[in-house]
Structure formats: structure tokens, C-alpha cells
Write a protein that holds these residues in place. Structure first.
Motif, short mmCIF file in Angstrom:
data_model
loop_
_atom_site.label_atom_id
_atom_site.label_comp_id
_atom_site.label_asym_id
_atom_site.label_seq_id
_atom_site.Cartn_x
_atom_site.Cartn_y
_atom_site.Cartn_z
N ILE A 1 0.22 0.56 -4.17
CA ILE A 1 0.72 0.35 -2.82
C ILE A 1 -0.03 -0.85 -2.22
O ILE A 1 -1.25 -0.92 -2.31
N SER A 2 0.70 -1.75 -1.59
CA SER A 2 0.09 -2.87 -0.88
C SER A 2 0.48 -2.76 0.59
O SER A 2 1.65 -2.55 0.92
N GLY B 1 4.64 -3.28 2.26
CA GLY B 1 5.67 -4.18 1.74
C GLY B 1 5.83 -4.15 0.24
O GLY B 1 6.74 -4.76 -0.30
N LYS B 2 4.95 -3.42 -0.44
CA LYS B 2 5.04 -3.41 -1.90
C LYS B 2 4.58 -2.05 -2.43
O LYS B 2 3.46 -1.63 -2.18
N ILE B 3 5.48 -1.39 -3.14
CA ILE B 3 5.18 -0.11 -3.77
C ILE B 3 5.71 -0.21 -5.20
O ILE B 3 6.90 -0.46 -5.41
N ILE B 4 4.83 -0.03 -6.17
CA ILE B 4 5.22 -0.17 -7.57
C ILE B 4 4.94 1.13 -8.30
O ILE B 4 3.80 1.60 -8.34
N ALA B 5 5.97 1.71 -8.86
CA ALA B 5 5.86 2.90 -9.70
C ALA B 5 6.65 2.62 -10.97
O ALA B 5 7.87 2.58 -10.95
N TYR C 1 -5.09 -2.51 -0.70
CA TYR C 1 -4.43 -2.23 -1.97
C TYR C 1 -4.90 -0.86 -2.44
O TYR C 1 -6.08 -0.62 -2.60
N LEU C 2 -3.95 0.04 -2.64
CA LEU C 2 -4.25 1.39 -3.11
C LEU C 2 -3.62 1.62 -4.46
O LEU C 2 -2.51 1.12 -4.74
N ARG C 3 -4.29 2.37 -5.29
CA ARG C 3 -3.74 2.77 -6.58
C ARG C 3 -3.87 4.28 -6.67
O ARG C 3 -4.97 4.81 -6.64
N VAL C 4 -2.75 4.97 -6.75
CA VAL C 4 -2.73 6.42 -6.87
C VAL C 4 -2.52 6.75 -8.35
O VAL C 4 -1.49 6.40 -8.92
#
Length: 109
Positions: A74-75, A57-61, A8-11
Motif C-alpha cells: 500500500i502506498s 493511490g497505489k495498492i498492489i496484491a 509505504y506499508l507491506r502487509v
């Protein structure tokens, strides 16, 4: 049973209006580059007969059509072969998000 890993990444950037992108640190663009770089690391460090699976499979903006968000989440899912056969690629996967953030913006996290 085979195991797998999730990352799990957080930009974190600096959001703003899409008409003034020069005043932002666009986490969507940075996240896009991270995803492409990580996919390329896999394809260039594992042999063609080495099965590797890397799925974003999961990108949240949480922006809007004209608003650059402050952060992107980002997952990612790595299949079992990443643990066993592609050690070099796995090590690079851990380093690259930070390298790309530094290349894009001093204030991004």
C-alpha cells in the motif's frame, strides 16, 4: 512550498486458494481494513475546517481471481496540512496498522 509525506506499508499474510480462505491469512482483507481505519482516523480527529488529505493511490496484491496473495503493498500520500494541524491523527496513523494486524492474525506482519 508546502511539504507532504508518503507512507509505504507491506502487509504479509499467508496466501492460498480462494476456495479455502480459512487456511490463509488474507492480506487483502487486512489491507482493506487498514485503509478504512486510517481514513476514519483522519475524519474523526481533524475538524471540519481543518483541511486534511490522505490518499491511497497505489495498492498492489499479486494474486489471481481465485488466489489469495501472500502480501499486499500500500502506498499513501499525506498532504501538508497533516504535518501542521492534525498531530493527534498523525500519531494514530503510525500505530493503527500494527494494531489491526494483531487483531486479525498473530502471524501477519
Amino acid at each position: 512550498m508546502a511539504s507532504s509525506d508518503e507512507i509505504y506499508l507491506r502487509v504479509i499474510g499467508k496466501g492460498g486458494h480462494g476456495a479455502a480462505p480459512e487456511l490463509t491469512i488474507d492480506p487483502v482483507v487486512i489491507a482493506s481494513h487498514i485503509i478504512i481505519a486510517l481514513q476514519q482516523i483522519i475524519s474523526r480527529n481533524a475538524g471540519p475546517k481543518q483541511p486534511t488529505v490522505l490518499t491511497f493511490g497505489k495498492i498492489i496484491a499479486e494474486g489471481a481471481t481465485n488466489i489469495i496473495p501472500d502480501e499486499v503493498k500500500i502506498s499513501e500520500h499525506s498532504g501538508p496540512s497533516m504535518k501542521n494541524g492534525a498531530r493527534r491523527a498523525c500519531e494514530k496513523l503510525k500505530r493503527w496498522p500494527k494494531v489491526l494486524l494483531k487483531a486479525w492474525a498473530e502471524n501477519a506482519k
